[in-house]
Scaffold this motif. Sequence first.
Motif, short mmCIF file in Angstrom:
data_model
loop_
_atom_site.label_atom_id
_atom_site.label_comp_id
_atom_site.label_asym_id
_atom_site.label_seq_id
_atom_site.Cartn_x
_atom_site.Cartn_y
_atom_site.Cartn_z
N LEU A 117 0.83 -1.21 0.00
CA LEU A 117 0.00 0.00 0.00
C LEU A 117 0.87 1.26 0.00
O LEU A 117 0.56 2.24 -0.69
CB LEU A 117 -0.92 -0.02 1.23
CG LEU A 117 -1.92 1.14 1.35
CD1 LEU A 117 -2.79 1.24 0.10
CD2 LEU A 117 -2.78 0.96 2.59
N ALA A 118 1.96 1.23 0.77
CA ALA A 118 2.88 2.37 0.80
C ALA A 118 3.51 2.59 -0.58
O ALA A 118 3.68 3.74 -1.02
CB ALA A 118 3.96 2.15 1.85
N THR A 119 3.86 1.50 -1.27
CA THR A 119 4.42 1.61 -2.62
C THR A 119 3.40 2.21 -3.58
O THR A 119 3.74 3.05 -4.42
CB THR A 119 4.86 0.22 -3.12
OG1 THR A 119 5.84 -0.32 -2.24
CG2 THR A 119 5.45 0.31 -4.52
N LEU A 120 2.15 1.80 -3.45
CA LEU A 120 1.09 2.36 -4.29
C LEU A 120 0.92 3.85 -4.04
O LEU A 120 0.76 4.64 -4.99
CB LEU A 120 -0.22 1.62 -4.02
CG LEU A 120 -1.47 2.15 -4.76
CD1 LEU A 120 -1.27 2.07 -6.27
CD2 LEU A 120 -2.70 1.39 -4.32
N ILE A 121 0.96 4.25 -2.78
CA ILE A 121 0.83 5.67 -2.44
C ILE A 121 1.99 6.47 -3.02
O ILE A 121 1.80 7.57 -3.56
CB ILE A 121 0.75 5.84 -0.92
CG1 ILE A 121 -0.54 5.23 -0.38
CG2 ILE A 121 0.83 7.31 -0.54
CD1 ILE A 121 -0.64 5.24 1.14
N ALA A 164 1.85 -2.34 13.52
CA ALA A 164 2.26 -0.97 13.81
C ALA A 164 3.28 -0.48 12.79
O ALA A 164 3.25 0.68 12.36
CB ALA A 164 2.84 -0.88 15.22
N LEU A 165 4.19 -1.36 12.38
CA LEU A 165 5.19 -1.00 11.39
C LEU A 165 4.54 -0.72 10.04
O LEU A 165 4.89 0.25 9.36
CB LEU A 165 6.23 -2.12 11.26
CG LEU A 165 7.37 -1.88 10.26
CD1 LEU A 165 8.12 -0.60 10.60
CD2 LEU A 165 8.32 -3.07 10.25
N ALA A 166 3.57 -1.56 9.65
CA ALA A 166 2.87 -1.36 8.39
C ALA A 166 2.11 -0.04 8.39
O ALA A 166 2.13 0.71 7.40
CB ALA A 166 1.92 -2.52 8.13
N VAL A 167 1.45 0.26 9.50
CA VAL A 167 0.70 1.51 9.62
C VAL A 167 1.64 2.71 9.50
O VAL A 167 1.32 3.72 8.86
CB VAL A 167 -0.08 1.56 10.95
CG1 VAL A 167 -0.64 2.95 11.21
CG2 VAL A 167 -1.20 0.53 10.95
N ASN A 168 2.83 2.59 10.09
CA ASN A 168 3.78 3.69 10.04
C ASN A 168 4.28 3.94 8.62
O ASN A 168 4.45 5.09 8.20
CB ASN A 168 4.95 3.40 10.98
CG ASN A 168 5.83 4.60 11.21
OD1 ASN A 168 6.90 4.74 10.61
ND2 ASN A 168 5.39 5.49 12.09
N LEU A 169 4.52 2.87 7.87
CA LEU A 169 4.95 3.01 6.48
C LEU A 169 3.88 3.71 5.64
O LEU A 169 4.17 4.59 4.83
CB LEU A 169 5.27 1.64 5.89
CG LEU A 169 6.49 0.91 6.46
CD1 LEU A 169 6.56 -0.51 5.90
CD2 LEU A 169 7.77 1.66 6.15
N VAL A 170 2.62 3.30 5.85
CA VAL A 170 1.51 3.90 5.12
C VAL A 170 1.33 5.36 5.52
O VAL A 170 1.05 6.22 4.68
CB VAL A 170 0.21 3.10 5.35
CG1 VAL A 170 -0.99 3.81 4.73
CG2 VAL A 170 0.35 1.69 4.77
N LEU A 171 1.50 5.64 6.81
CA LEU A 171 1.36 7.01 7.30
C LEU A 171 2.36 7.94 6.62
O LEU A 171 2.00 9.05 6.19
CB LEU A 171 1.57 7.04 8.81
CG LEU A 171 1.63 8.44 9.45
CD1 LEU A 171 0.28 9.12 9.34
CD2 LEU A 171 2.06 8.34 10.92
N GLU A 172 3.61 7.50 6.51
CA GLU A 172 4.63 8.33 5.86
C GLU A 172 4.24 8.64 4.42
O GLU A 172 4.31 9.79 3.97
CB GLU A 172 5.99 7.63 5.90
CG GLU A 172 7.09 8.45 5.25
CD GLU A 172 8.42 7.71 5.17
OE1 GLU A 172 9.34 8.22 4.50
OE2 GLU A 172 8.52 6.62 5.78
N ALA A 193 8.16 16.75 6.25
CA ALA A 193 7.08 16.63 7.23
C ALA A 193 6.62 15.18 7.37
O ALA A 193 6.28 14.72 8.47
CB ALA A 193 5.91 17.53 6.85
N ALA A 194 6.59 14.45 6.25
CA ALA A 194 6.18 13.04 6.28
C ALA A 194 7.15 12.22 7.12
O ALA A 194 6.73 11.33 7.89
CB ALA A 194 6.11 12.49 4.86
#
Length: 225
Positions: free
Chosen positions: A29-33, A156-164, A191-192
């Motif tokens: 998901l982070a890669t897609l973002i 938690a790690l996955a959420v943090n990657l997506v948050l960035e 900021a991210a």
Amino acid sequence: MRNFLHFESRTLQEKVLSGSFVLLTGSGLATLINFLYNLAIARFLGPTVFGHATAVYTLLILISALTLSFQIVSAKAVAQQESLQEKSNIYHGFHQRAWASGVFVGLVLLLFRTAISTYLNLPSPLLVVLLGAGVVFYVPLGIRRGFIQGSCKFQALAVNLVLEGAVRLGGSLLVILMGFGLTGVIVANSAAIIMAYLFAIPRLPAAARSAGHCLLCGPGGHQQL
């Protein structure tokens, strides 16, 4: 006893497998973002300014090698400890070194901002300075993520990657619409990183929080790292 150990081993394996799936999903998901981020800034900034943004982002990718190295080493060291107190001690030691490294890299970018911007044909050395502000937090972010990973907190790690990624994308679109252009995009990138660092909060025992020391908070100055 043998059945208990077998059950415990099986439970651990299931936890790791399920956590790995969650982490893989979050990484995807982070890669897609990030892909959408590239499309968005290319569309709104145009080819020339997009090239400048990509050049600055390439510096961040190079520095990410240091961040990832800290994350891998700290994750392995934390995972090898049995008690939470021992994990916390490992975390504090790596966290101090990571802050020192982050500040050092940030100062290098600050001191050589003109030479770097000239070499990359950037419109202003200010872009390198703004990136350097985020880099200071980027290296210790690897330690916080390493602690979370070593503690098997994969969600938690996955959420943090997506948050960035989400802050990078959303912030970039916002500042572009506000008319800040390339400078705003670099600010959104920094900021991210800072946002990801602040939300990557390892759960440490009270003794470690009171006795701990970090370059950001000082001795005993943090309530929860």
